[in-house]
Scaffold this motif. Structure first.
Motif, PDB file in Angstrom:
ATOM      1  N   UNK A   1       0.835  -1.203   0.000  1.00 48.89           N
ATOM      2  CA  UNK A   1       0.000   0.000   0.000  1.00 48.89           C
ATOM      3  C   UNK A   1       0.870   1.254   0.000  1.00 48.89           C
ATOM      4  N   UNK A   2       0.517   2.210  -0.837  1.00 47.88           N
ATOM      5  CA  UNK A   2       1.193   3.504  -0.839  1.00 47.88           C
ATOM      6  C   UNK A   2       0.165   4.616  -0.908  1.00 47.88           C
ATOM      7  N   UNK A   3       0.312   5.609  -0.037  1.00 43.37           N
ATOM      8  CA  UNK A   3      -0.579   6.769  -0.072  1.00 43.37           C
ATOM      9  C   UNK A   3       0.178   7.963  -0.636  1.00 43.37           C
ATOM     10  N   UNK A   4      -0.555   8.835  -1.325  1.00 39.85           N
ATOM     11  CA  UNK A   4       0.061  10.017  -1.937  1.00 39.85           C
ATOM     12  C   UNK A   4      -0.880  11.209  -1.785  1.00 39.85           C
ATOM     13  N   UNK A   5      -0.448  12.269  -1.069  1.00 39.49           N
ATOM     14  CA  UNK A   5      -1.303  13.462  -0.949  1.00 39.49           C
ATOM     15  C   UNK A   5      -1.451  14.149  -2.310  1.00 39.49           C
ATOM     16  N   UNK A   6      -2.676  14.306  -2.770  1.00 38.19           N
ATOM     17  CA  UNK A   6      -2.929  15.006  -4.033  1.00 38.19           C
ATOM     18  C   UNK A   6      -3.753  16.256  -3.751  1.00 38.19           C
TER      19      UNK A   6
END
Length: 566
Positions: free
Chosen positions: A273-278
């Motif tokens: 899992x990877x999260x990325x602030x957009x």
């Protein structure tokens, strides 16, 4: 029970569009099937939908709204649950202040208006729409919004999926513990199970300004799986972060985590899992890590016989280096893991440094590199050399230090396997030269280079022969010998596949470093000179290997053109 004709049915009889018996039958059957009379008549071709709309508008004084001119993306679908939309056969159109405009095809459906008022707390105004257009728009809205939150209420097991080792994290958080968020839990679980069932490699949860979508990467191509209401985006992000043991309060920086989903007593699936602030929220991507993919065996990967022999021979050498190259998602890890599984014996000490470890392999010492604490590939490699290794696998050669240590290990009696992100075998050598690795080290250390891609495999159920002129085939790179043995097919599409394709197969360029090639490396030849030498030595390029797969009917010419160049 006697059934009387309503105003619209009477009007149809007066206009001689249907007779009284037909009107009575339609009214009775619609009641039995729990449909509106209008829906029943259109479904059974008794009266045209446009005629019914015009007569209903005239009879009840209700305006007609043309759905062809309406953008469904603007529909306030989050205000009304899918169960209400389906049961009452209505479409939410516009919300203005405290008023909600809905589209329906039967103006006598007062129960629908009352229930929508009760559930939304808004003033509801109805406009007439044509029944056939309403059906199409409603189906599309339900598919796009995929109000799976309501549709999944009856599905078994979606509340009870076992998320291994995350119970503590869930107990400590109140973000998705409430009854209002149970549908979010079921939706996330359904997305994970659906992705596994469809053979997806990745799931993308993506927030945008006016929409939210979930996409699956299936056979290398991203496809929209669902468009849930945008307002549920933060709750879905929180749920996924809880499952991954991530910090749910941190939304400013990317985070990496892992989910282990137990789907049965004997089988579990890992997700990276990877999260990325957009700009409009956190995009979360899950990579499905199925250990079965690493245990398929070399015969299932798509190597041609001569290529498989080259790989197997290189694996049996006591020392040297094997490099696997290709872009992200080209199957490099599976190729390496397949080789490691072949070498994994009780008398062998195997250590790997990976970023991150994707699939757990029993009997192999796997290390997650962690740059934040100073554990990079080079540090892990140095440590391996003090651990009495036989075989070392480095997830990726990114810099001169890692390359140098790996080459020294290969020169001192160890088998070293690694990957690079280059487009061909020739570019792999020039890339390492450009890093600063001495040419004589490359020429004497590297045993084998594998460049690879993944091509979509034609569906065996529906593929059809393709009529392609020989001059076109010759321009595409087919030799006369290959054309004489070719059976070329094209994708069609059926219920068993995805637009004519089902599954993927590897396409490979497998190059053994021969004395002739070693000489060119020593002279620091460029990639063009190396590619020519590979061809002269009889090693197929990626393009030619792809054309061989086309000639065998495994994939299509269009697919090979998509993933390779001349």
């Amino acid at each position: 029970m006697a059934v009387s004709l309503g105003g619209l049915a009477k009007r149809l009889v007066r206009e001689d569009l249907i007779n009284e018996d037909e009107a009575l039958t339609a009214t009775q059957e619609a009641l039995k099937e729990k449909k509106t009379v209008v829906a029943y008549m259109v479904e059974h071709d008794l009266v045209a939908a446009s005629t019914l709309a015009q007569l209903a508008a005239d009879e009840f004084g209700t305006p007609i709204f043309d759905l062809d001119a309406f953008d469904l993306e603007l529909a306030p679908k989050e205000l009304v649950s899918s169960s209400l939309l389906q049961s009452h056969h209505i479409l939410p159109l516009v919300k203005r202040g405290n008023r909600l405009f809905i589209g329906l095809s039967d103006p006598t459906n007062l129960l629908a208006i009352d229930e929508i008022k009760f559930h939304t707390g808004l003033s509801v105004e109805a406009v007439l729409v044509e029944e056939d257009k309403l059906t199409v728009s409603l189906e599309k809205l339900l598919d796009d919004s995929s109000d799976a939150f309501g549709a999944m209420d009856d599905e078994e097991g979606l509340d009870d999926l076992d998320i291994v080792d995350t119970k503590k994290a869930e107990d400590e958080s109140s973000v998705v513990d409430g009854a209002d968020d149970a549908p979010v839990v079921r939706f996330i679980n359904q997305m994970l199970l659906s992705a596994i069932k469809k053979g997806a490699s990745d799931l993308h949860f993506e927030p945008y300004e006016k929409s939210y979508r979930v996409r699956f990467r299936i056979d290398g191509i991203l496809q929209v799986a669902s468009k849930p209401p945008i307002g549920l985006g933060p709750k879905m992000s929180a749920r996924l972060k809880i499952m991954s043991n991530l910090d749910i309060s941190e939304r400013r920086v990317p985070q990496d985590g892992r989910i282990k989903l137990k789907i049965s007593k004997t089988k579990s699936i890992d997700f990276r899992v990877n999260t990325l602030p957009t700009l409009f929220g956190e995009k979360i991507v899950l990579r499905i890590l199925d250990s079965a993919a690493a245990k398929m065996g070399i015969d299932a990967l798509g190597y041609e016989d001569d290529q498989k022999d080259l790989y197997m021979t290189a694996l049996q050498k006591p020392q040297g280096m094997i490099l696997v190259t290709g872009p992200t998602g080209s199957g490099k890890t599976v190729s390496l893991y397949t080789g490691l599984n072949i070498l994994n014996q009780e008398g062998t000490n195997i250590s790997t440094a990976e970023d991150p470890v994707e699939i757990n392999l029993d009997g192999i010492n796997q290390v997650n590199v962690n740059n934040r604490v100073g554990l990079d590939f080079a540090v892990a490699l140095r440590s391996f050399l003090r651990q009495d290794p036989d075989i070392i696998m480095v997830g990726e050669i990114r810099d001169l230090e890692t390359a140098s240590i790996g080459i020294k290990a290969a020169q001192t009696g160890h088998m070293v396997m690694s990957t690079l992100h280059t487009n061909s075998a020739a570019e792999t050598l020039t890339r390492m030269l450009n890093m600063g690795v001495p040419s004589f080290n490359l020429a004497t250390t590297i045993n084998l280079i594998i460049a690879q891609r993944l091509a979509r495999r034609l569906c065996s159920n529906c593929k059809q022969p393709a009529d392609i002129p020989q001059d076109v085939l010759r321009k595409e790179g087919f030799t006369t010998e290959l054309m004489n043995t070719a059976t070329i097919y094209k994708p069609v599409g059926c219920s068993n596949c995805n637009k004519g394709y089902k599954g993927r197969v590897g396409i490979y360029e497998v190059v053994r470093i021969t004395p002739t090639i070693s000489k060119i490396i020593m002279e620091e030849g460029n990639s063009i000179e190396l590619s020519k030498a590979f061809a002269d030595e009889g090693f197929n390029s990626l393009r030619k290997s792809g054309l061989v797969k086309v000639a065998k009917g495994v994939t299509s010419l269009e697919e090979v053109n998509r993933i390779t160049t001349d």
